[in-house]
Design an enzyme around this catalytic site. Structure first.
Site, short mmCIF file in Angstrom:
data_model
loop_
_atom_site.label_atom_id
_atom_site.label_comp_id
_atom_site.label_asym_id
_atom_site.label_seq_id
_atom_site.Cartn_x
_atom_site.Cartn_y
_atom_site.Cartn_z
N ILE A 1 1.02 3.86 -5.31
CA ILE A 1 0.18 3.24 -6.35
C ILE A 1 -0.90 2.38 -5.69
CG2 ILE A 1 0.19 1.59 -8.27
CD1 ILE A 1 3.01 2.77 -8.99
N GLU B 1 10.49 -10.31 -18.84
CA GLU B 1 10.03 -9.46 -19.95
C GLU B 1 11.12 -9.30 -21.00
OE1 GLU B 1 8.63 -5.84 -18.14
OE2 GLU B 1 7.24 -6.95 -16.86
N LEU C 1 0.85 -1.21 0.00
CA LEU C 1 0.00 0.00 0.00
C LEU C 1 0.88 1.26 0.00
CD1 LEU C 1 -3.16 0.29 0.02
CD2 LEU C 1 -2.92 1.02 2.39
N GLY C 2 1.65 1.40 -1.08
CA GLY C 2 2.42 2.63 -1.30
C GLY C 2 1.57 3.60 -2.09
N HIS D 1 3.54 -4.49 -20.20
CA HIS D 1 4.14 -3.53 -19.25
C HIS D 1 3.90 -2.08 -19.71
CE1 HIS D 1 7.56 -2.89 -16.11
NE2 HIS D 1 6.70 -1.88 -16.11
N ARG E 1 5.96 -5.74 -10.36
CA ARG E 1 7.08 -6.39 -11.03
C ARG E 1 6.78 -7.87 -11.11
NH1 ARG E 1 8.32 -2.20 -12.73
NH2 ARG E 1 10.24 -1.01 -12.44
N GLY F 1 1.77 0.07 -17.93
CA GLY F 1 1.09 0.80 -16.85
C GLY F 1 1.25 2.31 -16.92
N ARG G 1 4.84 -4.17 4.59
CA ARG G 1 5.83 -4.60 5.57
C ARG G 1 5.39 -4.18 6.98
NH1 ARG G 1 10.58 -2.38 1.97
NH2 ARG G 1 8.77 -1.19 1.36
C1 8YV Z 1 8.68 1.77 -16.60
C2 8YV Z 1 7.73 1.13 -14.56
O1 8YV Z 1 9.63 2.38 -15.85
O2 8YV Z 1 7.94 3.15 -13.37
C3 8YV Z 1 8.13 1.94 -13.39
O3 8YV Z 1 8.66 1.34 -12.45
O4 8YV Z 1 7.71 -0.05 -14.51
C4 8YV Z 1 7.40 1.80 -15.83
O5 8YV Z 1 6.89 3.06 -15.65
C5 8YV Z 1 8.61 2.45 -17.89
O6 8YV Z 1 7.90 1.59 -18.68
C6 8YV Z 1 9.97 2.69 -18.49
O7 8YV Z 1 10.65 1.50 -18.70
#
Ligand code: 8YV
Length: 302
Positions: free
Chosen positions: A141, A247, A138-139, A265, A218, A267, A161
Site C-alpha cells: 500500500i 474504532e 513502504l509495503g 475506516h 491502523r 479505505g 524496518r
Molecule cells: C478491513 C482493513 O479489513 O484490510 C484491512 O486491513 O482494514 C480493511 O480492509 C475491512 O474494512 C473489513 O473489516
C-alpha cells in the site's frame, strides 16, 4: 468440516458461508475454520475454545487482531487478502492528502452552512503538488501511495524496518527523521505490537506546525492522545484519518476541528474491492477444503 464466523462480516459472504458451508456463529469443539476480519480477529482465548481449529481466514489485509504467534504454535494457518485492496486504500490515502491540505471537507461544510454568499472567501489552503511526502511503511500500500503521489511531483522518502534495495526513494533511518523531512507523513505500516505508538509525540513534533499526518493503516500506529494534543496546540497543521485507536470511537476533541478529515475506516470500501476480498476469502476456503493448502497465507505462516 465446520466453519465459524467471527464478527459482523460482509452480508453476502456470511450468506455464502452459511448456505454453502453451513457456517455458524457460536464457537464449538468441532470448528476447523474461522472466517473473520481485522475488526474482530481470533485471540488466544478464542483459539483455546476451538481445539480442532486449522485455519483462520481474515477478510482484510491487516490481521493484527488475530494472535498469529499462538496460531502458528497450534499449527493453525492464517490467511489475509493482500493485493486486491491495495489500489482502493492507496486512493483513500491520496484523497486524504488532498482533502486535508486543501481543506475540502471544511470548505464543503462552509458552503452548506450558507457562508459563501456572506461575502468572505474561504481561507487559503496548502499546495499538494510538490510537497514532500514521507511514507511510514513502504509495503504494497505504501508503494502504491508513493507511486500515485510521484505523479503530483511530490518528492518521496520512506521509513521501513529495513531499507529496500529496489526503490529509489530516500530512506530515513527512523520515523522522527522521516517526519522532519516531510510536509505530509503518510502512515501505511502494518498494525500490531511492533508498530504500536510508532507515530509518537516526538514524531509529531518533528513533523512540525506546517506538517500533516495521514493514516490509512491502523489507529494503534499513532499515539492518538499525542496527536489530539499536537493538533490542539497547533504543533502540527492537520490530519487525515481513516483509522482510529478505538474504532468506532473517534476522540470527541477532533469532531469540531476543521484541520482534520475523519473517515469511518473505509479505505477498502468499494463494491469492486470488497467483492474481490470476498472472492479471495472463499477461494482460500475452497483451496483449504479441497487440497489442504491456502492461496494467501500471512508471511508468518509461509
Ligand atoms: C478491513 C482493513 O479489513 O484490510 C484491512 O486491513 O482494514 C480493511 O480492509 C475491512 O474494512 C473489513 O473489516
Amino acid at each position: 468440516m465446520s466453519v465459524l464466523v467471527v464478527g459482523a462480516l460482509k452480508p453476502s459472504l456470511v450468506q455464502t458461508l452459511r448456505s454453502r458451508y453451513g457456517a455458524r456463529d457460536v464457537p464449538a469443539d468441532d470448528v476447523d475454520v474461522v472466517v473473520t476480519s481485522g475488526r474482530f480477529g481470533v485471540d488466544a482465548e478464542l483459539m483455546g475454545r476451538l481445539p480442532n481449529l486449522r485455519a483462520v481466514l481474515n477478510f482484510g489485509v491487516g490481521y493484527d487482531t488475530t494472535d498469529v504467534a499462538e496460531a502458528t504454535r497450534r499449527g493453525v494457518v492464517v490467511t489475509n487478502t493482500p493485493d486486491v485492496l491495495t489500489d482502493c486504500v492507496a486512493d483513500t490515502a491520496v484523497a486524504l492528502v488532498l482533502a486535508v491540505l486543501r481543506g475540502f471537507s471544511a470548505a464543503d461544510r462552509w458552503v452548506r452552512a450558507g457562508r459563501w454568499p456572506e461575502g468572505g472567501n474561504f481561507p487559503l489552503t496548502r499546495r499538494v503538488s510538490g510537497s514532500r511526502v514521507g511514507i511510514l511503511g513502504l509495503g504494497r500500500i505504501g508503494r502504491a501511495v508513493a507511486h500515485r503521489l510521484e505523479a503530483f511531483g511530490c518528492p518521496i522518502s520512506y521509513h521501513n524496518r529495513r531499507e529496500l534495495p529496489d526503490v529509489a526513494y530516500g530512506y530515513a533511518p527512523d520515523a522522527v527523521s522521516l517526519a522532519a523531512a516531510s510536509d505530509v507523513l503518510v502512515v501505511a505500516a502494518a498494525g500490531g505490537s511492533g508498530s504500536a505508538g510508532l507515530v509518537s509525540e516526538q514524531v509529531l513534533e518533528a513533523l512540525g506546525p506546517r506538517g500533516y499526518l495521514v493514516n490509512v493503516a491502523r489507529g494503534s500506529v499513532v499515539d492518538e492522545d499525542a496527536l489530539v494534543k499536537a493538533l490542539q496546540d497547533g504543533r502540527i497543521a492537520g490530519a487525515g484519518l481513516d483509522v482510529f485507536a478505538h474504532e468506532p470511537h473517534v476522540p470527541a476533541a477532533l469532531l469540531d476541528r476543521d484541520d482534520v478529515v475523519l473517515l469511518p475506516h473505509l479505505g477498502s470500501g468499494t463494491v469492486e474491492t470488497r467483492n474481490d476480498m470476498e472472492r479471495l476469502v472463499l477461494d482460500n476456503l475452497e483451496a483449504f477444503l479441497r487440497e489442504g493448502r491456502v492461496l494467501t497465507p500471512v508471511p508468518e505462516c509461509t
